[in-house]
Design an enzyme around this catalytic site. Sequence first.
Site, mmCIF file in Angstrom:
data_model
loop_
_atom_site.group_PDB
_atom_site.id
_atom_site.type_symbol
_atom_site.label_atom_id
_atom_site.label_comp_id
_atom_site.label_asym_id
_atom_site.label_seq_id
_atom_site.Cartn_x
_atom_site.Cartn_y
_atom_site.Cartn_z
ATOM 1 N N LYS A 1 -90.356 -22.936 2.574
ATOM 2 C CA LYS A 1 -90.839 -21.697 3.211
ATOM 3 C C LYS A 1 -92.087 -21.191 2.496
ATOM 4 O O LYS A 1 -93.069 -20.796 3.125
ATOM 5 C CB LYS A 1 -89.729 -20.633 3.197
ATOM 6 C CG LYS A 1 -88.593 -20.931 4.169
ATOM 7 C CD LYS A 1 -87.388 -20.029 3.936
ATOM 8 C CE LYS A 1 -86.205 -20.475 4.786
ATOM 9 N NZ LYS A 1 -84.979 -19.717 4.499
ATOM 10 N N ASP B 1 -86.268 -12.164 8.082
ATOM 11 C CA ASP B 1 -85.191 -13.095 8.448
ATOM 12 C C ASP B 1 -84.365 -12.540 9.618
ATOM 13 O O ASP B 1 -83.559 -13.252 10.204
ATOM 14 C CB ASP B 1 -84.262 -13.331 7.238
ATOM 15 C CG ASP B 1 -84.390 -14.743 6.684
ATOM 16 O OD1 ASP B 1 -84.949 -15.606 7.373
ATOM 17 O OD2 ASP B 1 -83.929 -14.975 5.546
ATOM 18 N N GLN C 1 -82.563 -15.595 0.075
ATOM 19 C CA GLN C 1 -81.974 -16.842 0.552
ATOM 20 C C GLN C 1 -80.447 -16.804 0.459
ATOM 21 O O GLN C 1 -79.892 -16.448 -0.579
ATOM 22 C CB GLN C 1 -82.537 -18.021 -0.271
ATOM 23 C CG GLN C 1 -82.065 -19.395 0.173
ATOM 24 C CD GLN C 1 -82.579 -19.811 1.547
ATOM 25 O OE1 GLN C 1 -83.714 -19.537 1.914
ATOM 26 N NE2 GLN C 1 -81.723 -20.466 2.323
#
Length: 293
Positions: free
Chosen positions: A52, A119, A96
């Site tokens: 990412k 996200d 994450q």
Amino acid sequence: MTLIDGKKISQEIQASIAQEVQNMIAAGKKQPHLAAVLVGNDGGSETYVTAKIKACENVGFKSTFIRHPDYVTEEKLLQTVYDLNNNDDIDGFIVQLPLPRHINEHKVLEAIDPKKDVDGFHPINVGRMVLNLPCYVSATPYGIVQLLEKYNIETSGKHCVVIGRSHIVGSPMSILMAKNTSLGNCTVTLCHSKTKDLKSFTQNADIIICALGSPEFLKADMVKDGVVVIDVGTTRVASTETKSGYKLKGDVKFDEVAPKCSYITPVPGGVGPMTIASLIKNTLSAAKKGIYK
Ligand code: NAP
């Protein structure tokens, strides 16, 4: 059968974002900035975060990588989140998942400012998605929607079976496919581990989205001719053929299912690259304050 090339579409999206970033900078605007927080040293999570960050840098974003050991306290992790919320240079950030067991994942996700939640996991963004309001849609479902759009796959009136009901893939996917929007209008069946006779649903599906994390679960006798199959699964299985010692396996027995499909995504090279492209798209929106003015 058409193979859906997620890698190519993702590269096209990233090239167009890179151009837009150049234009923004040339116009004297701030360079978009994504931060990623990683707790512990799980190999998979580390690979995802690194990919990412690298993709962000490739399109000209600034990136910040914050690491905590797996014994970090919930309090300290929450403080990192508050600091990122209050840092005006950071446009968006991700924590994450999964987090170690001693940390309450919901508490951490809810602490993220929804305006920076690229996200799309914060309850406010999930709620806004359900209500059809502008929001950050979580990256994997958003990536799948874009693939279906790019390949002009008709969804209206189709029977879509989603296998898996996680908060990050299956559930949002089922909602998006049922929406009264141009990409949507499906009749959706959401299957999970308690579904009885799952095959009877998949055999009648026009579109199947497999997101259960069980390698080669979907077999040829479970699908009808002409079906569209989207394979989200990425399970690491041991392999002597690769340097890393593992291979990524999808949820679909590709060799036998593909000949029956009108469209199918491969693993790797299907949904995975689109997840990254979608995160970058969400970060660009955050930098442009496009969703929450
Ligand atoms: P998850 O949280 O483990 O959820 C799995 C879901 O599948 C659950 O709802 C579970 O049902 C259901 N399930 C498990 N076994 C089943 C079975 N035999 N029959 C029917 N349903 C079954 O997984 P996830 O996070 O959604 O991820 C799913 C897969 O997608 C994984 O392989 C993951 O690595 C992959 N993934 C890929 C990307 C990407 O970018 N390509 C992104 C995210 C995830 P219950 O709810 O009843 O337990």
